[in-house]
Motif scaffolding. Structure first.
Motif, PDB file in Angstrom:
ATOM      1  N   SER A  98       0.816  -1.219   0.000  1.00 32.75           N
ATOM      2  CA  SER A  98       0.000   0.000   0.000  1.00 32.75           C
ATOM      3  C   SER A  98       0.847   1.266   0.000  1.00 32.75           C
ATOM      4  CB  SER A  98      -0.927   0.012   1.219  1.00 32.75           C
ATOM      5  OG  SER A  98      -0.178   0.244   2.397  1.00 32.75           O
ATOM      6  N   GLN A  99       0.296   2.267  -0.650  1.00 32.99           N
ATOM      7  CA  GLN A  99       0.818   3.635  -0.628  1.00 32.99           C
ATOM      8  C   GLN A  99      -0.391   4.560  -0.564  1.00 32.99           C
ATOM      9  OE1 GLN A  99       4.336   4.896  -1.092  1.00 32.99           O
ATOM     10  NE2 GLN A  99       4.471   2.883  -0.180  1.00 32.99           N
ATOM     11  N   TRP A 100      -0.320   5.597   0.225  1.00 34.72           N
ATOM     12  CA  TRP A 100      -1.342   6.656   0.256  1.00 34.72           C
ATOM     13  C   TRP A 100      -2.758   6.105   0.400  1.00 34.72           C
ATOM     14  CZ3 TRP A 100       1.697  10.298   1.425  1.00 34.72           C
ATOM     15  CH2 TRP A 100       2.940  10.427   0.821  1.00 34.72           C
ATOM     16  N   ALA A 101      -2.950   5.224   1.375  1.00 38.22           N
ATOM     17  CA  ALA A 101      -4.261   4.598   1.572  1.00 38.22           C
ATOM     18  C   ALA A 101      -5.209   5.516   2.335  1.00 38.22           C
ATOM     19  CB  ALA A 101      -4.088   3.278   2.320  1.00 38.22           C
ATOM     20  N   SER A 102      -6.388   5.718   1.790  1.00 36.04           N
ATOM     21  CA  SER A 102      -7.493   6.430   2.456  1.00 36.04           C
ATOM     22  C   SER A 102      -8.686   5.479   2.409  1.00 36.04           C
ATOM     23  CB  SER A 102      -7.818   7.732   1.723  1.00 36.04           C
ATOM     24  OG  SER A 102      -6.721   8.613   1.751  1.00 36.04           O
ATOM     25  N   ILE A 103      -8.756   4.592   3.389  1.00 36.82           N
ATOM     26  CA  ILE A 103      -9.725   3.503   3.318  1.00 36.82           C
ATOM     27  C   ILE A 103     -10.977   3.784   4.137  1.00 36.82           C
ATOM     28  CG2 ILE A 103     -10.088   1.032   3.717  1.00 36.82           C
ATOM     29  CD1 ILE A 103      -6.954   0.840   3.279  1.00 36.82           C
ATOM     30  N   LEU A 104     -10.836   4.141   5.411  1.00 38.89           N
ATOM     31  CA  LEU A 104     -12.005   4.390   6.248  1.00 38.89           C
ATOM     32  C   LEU A 104     -12.438   5.848   6.228  1.00 38.89           C
ATOM     33  CD1 LEU A 104     -11.162   2.120   9.314  1.00 38.89           C
ATOM     34  CD2 LEU A 104     -12.607   1.613   7.331  1.00 38.89           C
ATOM     35  N   THR A 105     -11.506   6.737   5.895  1.00 39.24           N
ATOM     36  CA  THR A 105     -11.783   8.168   5.780  1.00 39.24           C
ATOM     37  C   THR A 105     -11.396   8.583   4.370  1.00 39.24           C
ATOM     38  OG1 THR A 105     -11.231   8.478   8.107  1.00 39.24           O
ATOM     39  CG2 THR A 105     -11.272  10.450   6.727  1.00 39.24           C
ATOM     40  N   PRO A 106     -12.300   9.235   3.651  1.00 35.54           N
ATOM     41  CA  PRO A 106     -11.989   9.568   2.258  1.00 35.54           C
ATOM     42  C   PRO A 106     -10.904  10.635   2.115  1.00 35.54           C
ATOM     43  CG  PRO A 106     -14.132  10.463   2.880  1.00 35.54           C
ATOM     44  CD  PRO A 106     -13.648   9.645   4.034  1.00 35.54           C
ATOM     45  N   ASN A 107     -10.207  10.563   1.002  1.00 39.53           N
ATOM     46  CA  ASN A 107      -9.263  11.599   0.605  1.00 39.53           C
ATOM     47  C   ASN A 107     -10.100  12.730   0.019  1.00 39.53           C
ATOM     48  OD1 ASN A 107      -7.567  13.237  -1.004  1.00 39.53           O
ATOM     49  ND2 ASN A 107      -6.106  11.567  -1.265  1.00 39.53           N
ATOM     50  N   THR A 108      -9.947  13.930   0.550  1.00 38.86           N
ATOM     51  CA  THR A 108     -10.770  15.061   0.101  1.00 38.86           C
ATOM     52  C   THR A 108      -9.958  16.118  -0.635  1.00 38.86           C
ATOM     53  OG1 THR A 108     -10.524  16.106   2.269  1.00 38.86           O
ATOM     54  CG2 THR A 108     -12.476  14.729   1.932  1.00 38.86           C
ATOM     55  N   VAL A 125      -3.863   2.707   7.547  1.00 40.79           N
ATOM     56  CA  VAL A 125      -2.911   1.810   6.913  1.00 40.79           C
ATOM     57  C   VAL A 125      -1.788   2.659   6.308  1.00 40.79           C
ATOM     58  CG1 VAL A 125      -2.582   0.072   5.115  1.00 40.79           C
ATOM     59  CG2 VAL A 125      -4.702   0.120   6.440  1.00 40.79           C
ATOM     60  N   GLY A 126      -0.571   2.437   6.783  1.00 38.66           N
ATOM     61  CA  GLY A 126       0.559   3.229   6.350  1.00 38.66           C
ATOM     62  C   GLY A 126       1.234   2.681   5.106  1.00 38.66           C
ATOM     63  N   ASN A 127       2.058   3.539   4.503  1.00 43.72           N
ATOM     64  CA  ASN A 127       2.834   3.134   3.332  1.00 43.72           C
ATOM     65  C   ASN A 127       3.708   1.934   3.678  1.00 43.72           C
ATOM     66  OD1 ASN A 127       1.702   5.325   2.070  1.00 43.72           O
ATOM     67  ND2 ASN A 127       3.561   6.560   2.079  1.00 43.72           N
ATOM     68  N   GLY A 128       3.779   0.976   2.783  1.00 46.80           N
ATOM     69  CA  GLY A 128       4.605  -0.205   2.978  1.00 46.80           C
ATOM     70  C   GLY A 128       3.863  -1.400   3.563  1.00 46.80           C
ATOM     71  N   SER A 129       2.608  -1.207   3.956  1.00 48.40           N
ATOM     72  CA  SER A 129       1.821  -2.333   4.475  1.00 48.40           C
ATOM     73  C   SER A 129       1.534  -3.319   3.346  1.00 48.40           C
ATOM     74  CB  SER A 129       0.487  -1.842   5.051  1.00 48.40           C
ATOM     75  OG  SER A 129       0.688  -0.998   6.155  1.00 48.40           O
ATOM     76  N   GLU A 161     -12.209  15.534  -5.526  1.00 45.99           N
ATOM     77  CA  GLU A 161     -13.514  14.926  -5.264  1.00 45.99           C
ATOM     78  C   GLU A 161     -13.328  13.855  -4.193  1.00 45.99           C
ATOM     79  OE1 GLU A 161     -17.066  12.545  -7.611  1.00 45.99           O
ATOM     80  OE2 GLU A 161     -15.217  13.008  -8.665  1.00 45.99           O
ATOM     81  N   PRO A 162     -14.117  13.888  -3.106  1.00 48.10           N
ATOM     82  CA  PRO A 162     -13.919  12.910  -2.025  1.00 48.10           C
ATOM     83  C   PRO A 162     -14.019  11.473  -2.526  1.00 48.10           C
ATOM     84  CG  PRO A 162     -15.415  14.643  -1.327  1.00 48.10           C
ATOM     85  CD  PRO A 162     -15.187  14.828  -2.806  1.00 48.10           C
ATOM     86  N   LYS A 163     -13.008  10.674  -2.156  1.00 50.56           N
ATOM     87  CA  LYS A 163     -13.008   9.267  -2.549  1.00 50.56           C
ATOM     88  C   LYS A 163     -12.156   8.466  -1.584  1.00 50.56           C
ATOM     89  CE  LYS A 163      -9.220   9.799  -5.841  1.00 50.56           C
ATOM     90  NZ  LYS A 163      -8.762   9.621  -7.194  1.00 50.56           N
ATOM     91  N   TYR A 164     -12.523   7.189  -1.436  1.00 51.67           N
ATOM     92  CA  TYR A 164     -11.708   6.218  -0.723  1.00 51.67           C
ATOM     93  C   TYR A 164     -10.743   5.662  -1.760  1.00 51.67           C
ATOM     94  CZ  TYR A 164     -15.771   6.509   2.329  1.00 51.67           C
ATOM     95  OH  TYR A 164     -16.789   6.966   3.121  1.00 51.67           O
ATOM     96  N   CYS A 165      -9.469   5.507  -1.401  1.00 50.75           N
ATOM     97  CA  CYS A 165      -8.522   5.066  -2.432  1.00 50.75           C
ATOM     98  C   CYS A 165      -7.270   4.454  -1.821  1.00 50.75           C
ATOM     99  CB  CYS A 165      -8.153   6.231  -3.348  1.00 50.75           C
ATOM    100  SG  CYS A 165      -7.476   7.660  -2.490  1.00 50.75           S
ATOM    101  N   ILE A 166      -6.563   3.739  -2.666  1.00 48.54           N
ATOM    102  CA  ILE A 166      -5.273   3.163  -2.297  1.00 48.54           C
ATOM    103  C   ILE A 166      -4.445   3.028  -3.568  1.00 48.54           C
ATOM    104  CG2 ILE A 166      -6.116   0.777  -2.499  1.00 48.54           C
ATOM    105  CD1 ILE A 166      -4.249   0.048  -0.150  1.00 48.54           C
ATOM    106  N   ASP A 167      -3.182   3.419  -3.475  1.00 48.86           N
ATOM    107  CA  ASP A 167      -2.229   3.118  -4.538  1.00 48.86           C
ATOM    108  C   ASP A 167      -1.587   1.798  -4.151  1.00 48.86           C
ATOM    109  OD1 ASP A 167      -2.813   5.482  -5.775  1.00 48.86           O
ATOM    110  OD2 ASP A 167      -0.852   6.394  -5.521  1.00 48.86           O
ATOM    111  N   LEU A 168      -1.571   0.863  -5.076  1.00 46.96           N
ATOM    112  CA  LEU A 168      -1.078  -0.482  -4.793  1.00 46.96           C
ATOM    113  C   LEU A 168       0.147  -0.762  -5.660  1.00 46.96           C
ATOM    114  CD1 LEU A 168      -1.970  -2.847  -2.982  1.00 46.96           C
ATOM    115  CD2 LEU A 168      -3.206  -3.751  -4.942  1.00 46.96           C
ATOM    116  N   ILE A 169       1.296  -0.952  -5.009  1.00 45.70           N
ATOM    117  CA  ILE A 169       2.520  -1.320  -5.727  1.00 45.70           C
ATOM    118  C   ILE A 169       2.441  -2.812  -5.995  1.00 45.70           C
ATOM    119  CG2 ILE A 169       5.040  -1.441  -5.645  1.00 45.70           C
ATOM    120  CD1 ILE A 169       4.935   0.937  -3.675  1.00 45.70           C
ATOM    121  N   LEU A 170       2.615  -3.164  -7.262  1.00 41.02           N
ATOM    122  CA  LEU A 170       2.382  -4.534  -7.720  1.00 41.02           C
ATOM    123  C   LEU A 170       3.674  -5.262  -8.070  1.00 41.02           C
ATOM    124  CD1 LEU A 170      -0.407  -3.525 -10.242  1.00 41.02           C
ATOM    125  CD2 LEU A 170      -0.779  -4.477  -7.959  1.00 41.02           C
ATOM    126  N   ALA A 171       3.631  -6.586  -7.993  1.00 37.43           N
ATOM    127  CA  ALA A 171       4.700  -7.413  -8.543  1.00 37.43           C
ATOM    128  C   ALA A 171       4.650  -7.250 -10.063  1.00 37.43           C
ATOM    129  CB  ALA A 171       4.495  -8.870  -8.152  1.00 37.43           C
TER     130      ALA A 171
END
Length: 143
Positions: free
Chosen positions: A7-17, A84-88, A20-30
């Motif tokens: 995870s990077q920049w996770a806004s899961i339970l509280t939206p990123n405002t 949820v912090g970066n690197g989780s 436009e307000p949204k719940y989001c997560i950047d996911l670093i992938l294999a």
């Protein structure tokens, strides 16, 4: 669809405002997962940590509807209430969507749930990591 990553920049339970307000997560992938998703037409960005996909859920829906926050759970599926912090290490459940607007096709993933496998809890800059100091312990150790 379930996608594993970091995870990077996770806004899961509280939206990123920020916009436009949204719940989001950047996911670093294999690399292989990123290639598979890119081949399916999803937008994968090359970022510092590796290939990354943004998965989100808008707060506002059609006709004034408000969407609830995605589910956040630990590895045993017990509910979590934390940042949820970066690197989780996480597993993200997402619902694929497609649409056509003005003759242009769009494709994405709606964030539905996040399962945290290895949590690095986010600590803000609001002093929550500081402990109260007893009056007898006012000396600061030399560095």
């Amino acid at each position: 669809m379930v996608i594993e990553g970091v995870s990077q920049w996770a806004s899961i339970l509280t939206p990123n405002t920020t916009y436009e307000p949204k719940y989001c997560i950047d996911l670093i992938l294999a690399e292989q997962i990123a290639e598979d998703l890119k081949a399916q037409g999803y937008n994968i960005k090359d970022k510092e940590g590796g290939p990354t996909i943004t998965i989100s859920r808008k707060v506002s829906g059609p006709n004034g509807m408000t969407r609830k926050a995605p589910t956040l759970m630990d590895a045993q599926k017990a509910p979590l209430d934390c940042l949820v912090g970066n690197g989780s290490k996480v597993r993200v459940q997402a619902r694929p969507w497609e649409m056509n607007r003005n003759g242009q096709d769009f494709k994405g993933l709606e964030l539905q749930a996040v399962q945290v496998i290895d949590l690095i809890e986010y600590r803000g800059a609001d002093g929550d990591e500081l402990d109260a100091v007893d009056s007898d312990e006012k000396e600061v150790d030399e560095l």
